[in-house]
Structures are given as structure tokens and as C-alpha cells.
Design a protein around this motif. Structure first.
Motif, PDB file in Angstrom:
ATOM      1  N   ARG A 126      13.811   2.914  65.272  1.00 14.82           N
ATOM      2  CA  ARG A 126      13.149   2.535  66.551  1.00 14.82           C
ATOM      3  C   ARG A 126      11.655   3.397  66.447  1.00 14.82           C
ATOM      4  NH1 ARG A 126      12.992  -0.422  70.554  1.00 14.82           N
ATOM      5  NH2 ARG A 126      12.253   1.249  72.153  1.00 14.82           N
ATOM      6  N   ARG A 128      10.166   4.686  63.880  1.00 16.45           N
ATOM      7  CA  ARG A 128       9.313   4.294  62.493  1.00 16.45           C
ATOM      8  C   ARG A 128       8.733   2.767  62.829  1.00 16.45           C
ATOM      9  NH1 ARG A 128      12.996   5.907  57.485  1.00 16.45           N
ATOM     10  NH2 ARG A 128      13.224   8.213  58.072  1.00 16.45           N
ATOM     11  N   SER A 129       9.446   1.984  63.535  1.00 14.86           N
ATOM     12  CA  SER A 129       9.037   0.581  63.707  1.00 14.86           C
ATOM     13  C   SER A 129       9.236   0.021  65.017  1.00 14.86           C
ATOM     14  CB  SER A 129       9.647   0.008  62.662  1.00 14.86           C
ATOM     15  OG  SER A 129       9.430  -1.546  62.941  1.00 14.86           O
ATOM     16  N   ARG A 130       8.118  -0.837  65.466  1.00 17.58           N
ATOM     17  CA  ARG A 130       8.291  -1.312  66.875  1.00 17.58           C
ATOM     18  C   ARG A 130       9.279  -2.812  66.752  1.00 17.58           C
ATOM     19  NH1 ARG A 130       4.934  -5.709  66.722  1.00 17.58           N
ATOM     20  NH2 ARG A 130       3.177  -5.786  65.274  1.00 17.58           N
ATOM     21  N   ASN A 131       9.620  -3.034  65.287  1.00 20.70           N
ATOM     22  CA  ASN A 131      10.388  -4.351  65.064  1.00 20.70           C
ATOM     23  C   ASN A 131      11.632  -3.957  65.391  1.00 20.70           C
ATOM     24  OD1 ASN A 131       8.275  -5.945  64.633  1.00 20.70           O
ATOM     25  ND2 ASN A 131       8.230  -5.197  62.491  1.00 20.70           N
ATOM     26  N   TYR A 171      11.668 -12.402  58.322  1.00 21.98           N
ATOM     27  CA  TYR A 171      10.765 -11.231  58.228  1.00 21.98           C
ATOM     28  C   TYR A 171      10.270 -11.266  56.696  1.00 21.98           C
ATOM     29  CZ  TYR A 171      12.553  -9.243  62.277  1.00 21.98           C
ATOM     30  OH  TYR A 171      13.132  -8.937  63.825  1.00 21.98           O
ATOM     31  N   SER A 174       8.816  -8.190  54.588  1.00 19.19           N
ATOM     32  CA  SER A 174       9.656  -7.233  54.135  1.00 19.19           C
ATOM     33  C   SER A 174      10.742  -7.956  53.564  1.00 19.19           C
ATOM     34  CB  SER A 174      10.691  -6.764  55.473  1.00 19.19           C
ATOM     35  OG  SER A 174       9.432  -5.801  56.127  1.00 19.19           O
TER      36      SER A 174
END
Length: 189
Positions: A126, A128-131, A171, A174
Motif C-alpha cells: 500500500r 508503494r501503490s495506490r492500487n 490490470y 501489469s
């Protein structure tokens, strides 16, 4: 009987060889006794992990019953590879993944990117990424992120959505699809 006749391969000898092979393989195949009794309806899971190098290809359900040894192996395989924390994976998620894999008609195993996530791993991701959701279903063993080399994100997601069994996240950047056994919904591109 002549010497020539005793060396002849017969249908009976071939069937006997298959039976001997099945019996000798029994200790290494969970649920083989139920399978050997003529059980017809099975569910299989076929995965590999690029993170750990591990592979599984096993039958986890036979004629309406989950095989406890197979579920234990799945739980271990889907563990948080960063700290080896193991959590029970919801059988609805396992069934969802297996059903979509069958619909795609591939022999290739799924590549598991993320199964169970410990709270520590989820917090790190979390940051590192808002996803990454704060209350991710990965935390409770109800989600998995997967890919297939031979199928696109769109193809995998369409198969998953056709199952109508939970959440499906695309995604594409990615190159993975998120499966979960939560409410039916979909997102991403």
C-alpha cells in the motif's frame, strides 16, 4: 505355451501395468483412493510461482468433497512468499480460479503473482501503490492475482466474468487479473 507366446504383449498385461502404476503412485496422490473407486467429477488446480519456483498440479475436489491434503498444499503454495505466512485460501476462490482456467481451455498453468498477503506485506505494498486496498481480500485468503502467457488479460478476465463468482480486476499494464470471492464486480482495463 511357447516361448514366443509368453513374450507377447497383451491387452491384459498393459492394463495390469497401468494398475500397478496407479497403485505405486497412490502415496503421492492425495485422494487417490476416492479417485480409484471410480469417482467421476473432479476439480484440478494447476499453478506455478515465479517468486518461489514451486509448481502444483493437483486434484483438490472429487465428487462433492474437498481433499484436505490438497487444500493444505494449496494453502502453502498461496502463502505470503515474503515471510512464509500461511493462511487458509477460501475454497470459493479456488473454485473460481479452476472454473475460469477450464473455460480458457489451456494446459498451461496459471502463474501466481499474489495469493494470501500478511498485514505487513499488504501495508508495504500500500505504501508503494495506490492500487492496493487497505482491507484487501488477499488478507483473508479470498483473492489471487494471476496471469497466463498464452492468454491476454482481457481473455482471462472475460472467462472470469463469465463464471459470475466474484470480483474480477483487469490490470493490463501489469499483465495480471485479480480474482476474488467477494461481491460480483469488475474494474480496470
Amino acid at each position: 505355451m511357447s516361448e514366443h507366446d509368453s513374450n507377447r504383449i497383451t491387452r491384459r498385461s498393459i492394463l495390469g501395468a497401468f494398475a500397478a502404476t496407479a497403485i505405486s503412485a497412490a502415496p503421492f496422490f492425495p485422494g487417490v483412493t476416492a479417485y480409484a473407486r471410480g469417482s467421476g467429477d473432479i476439480r484440478r488446480l494447476h499453478f506455478y510461482s515465479g517468486r518461489t519456483g514451486e509448481k502444483i498440479n493437483l486434484i483438490y475436489w472429487i465428487d462433492g468433497s474437498y481433499i484436505p491434503e490438497s487444500l493444505a498444499e494449496i494453502n502453502h503454495f498461496f502463502r505470503d512468499w515474503r515471510n512464509n505466512a500461511v493462511h487458509g485460501i477460501d475454497t470459493r476462490t479456488i473454485d473460481f480460479l479452476a472454473a475460469a482456467h477450464n473455460m480458457l481451455r489451456v494446459n498451461e498453468p496459471y502463474m501466481l503473482l499474489s495469493g494470501y498477503r500478511s498485514p505487513q506485506t499488504n501495508a508495504m505494498l500500500r505504501a508503494r501503490s495506490r492500487n492496493v486496498a487497505q482491507n484487501s481480500l488477499h488478507l483473508t485468503g479470498k483473492a489471487a492475482d494471476v496471469r497466463l502467457q498464452s492468454r491476454s488479460v482481457a481473455q482471462i478476465a472475460r472467462a472470469a466474468e463469465a463464471c459470475n463468482a466474484g470480483g474480477v480486476g483487469r490490470y493490463s499494464r501489469s499483465d495480471f487479473v485479480h480474482f476474488d470471492c467477494g461481491a460480483n464486480r469488475n474494474w480496470g482495463s
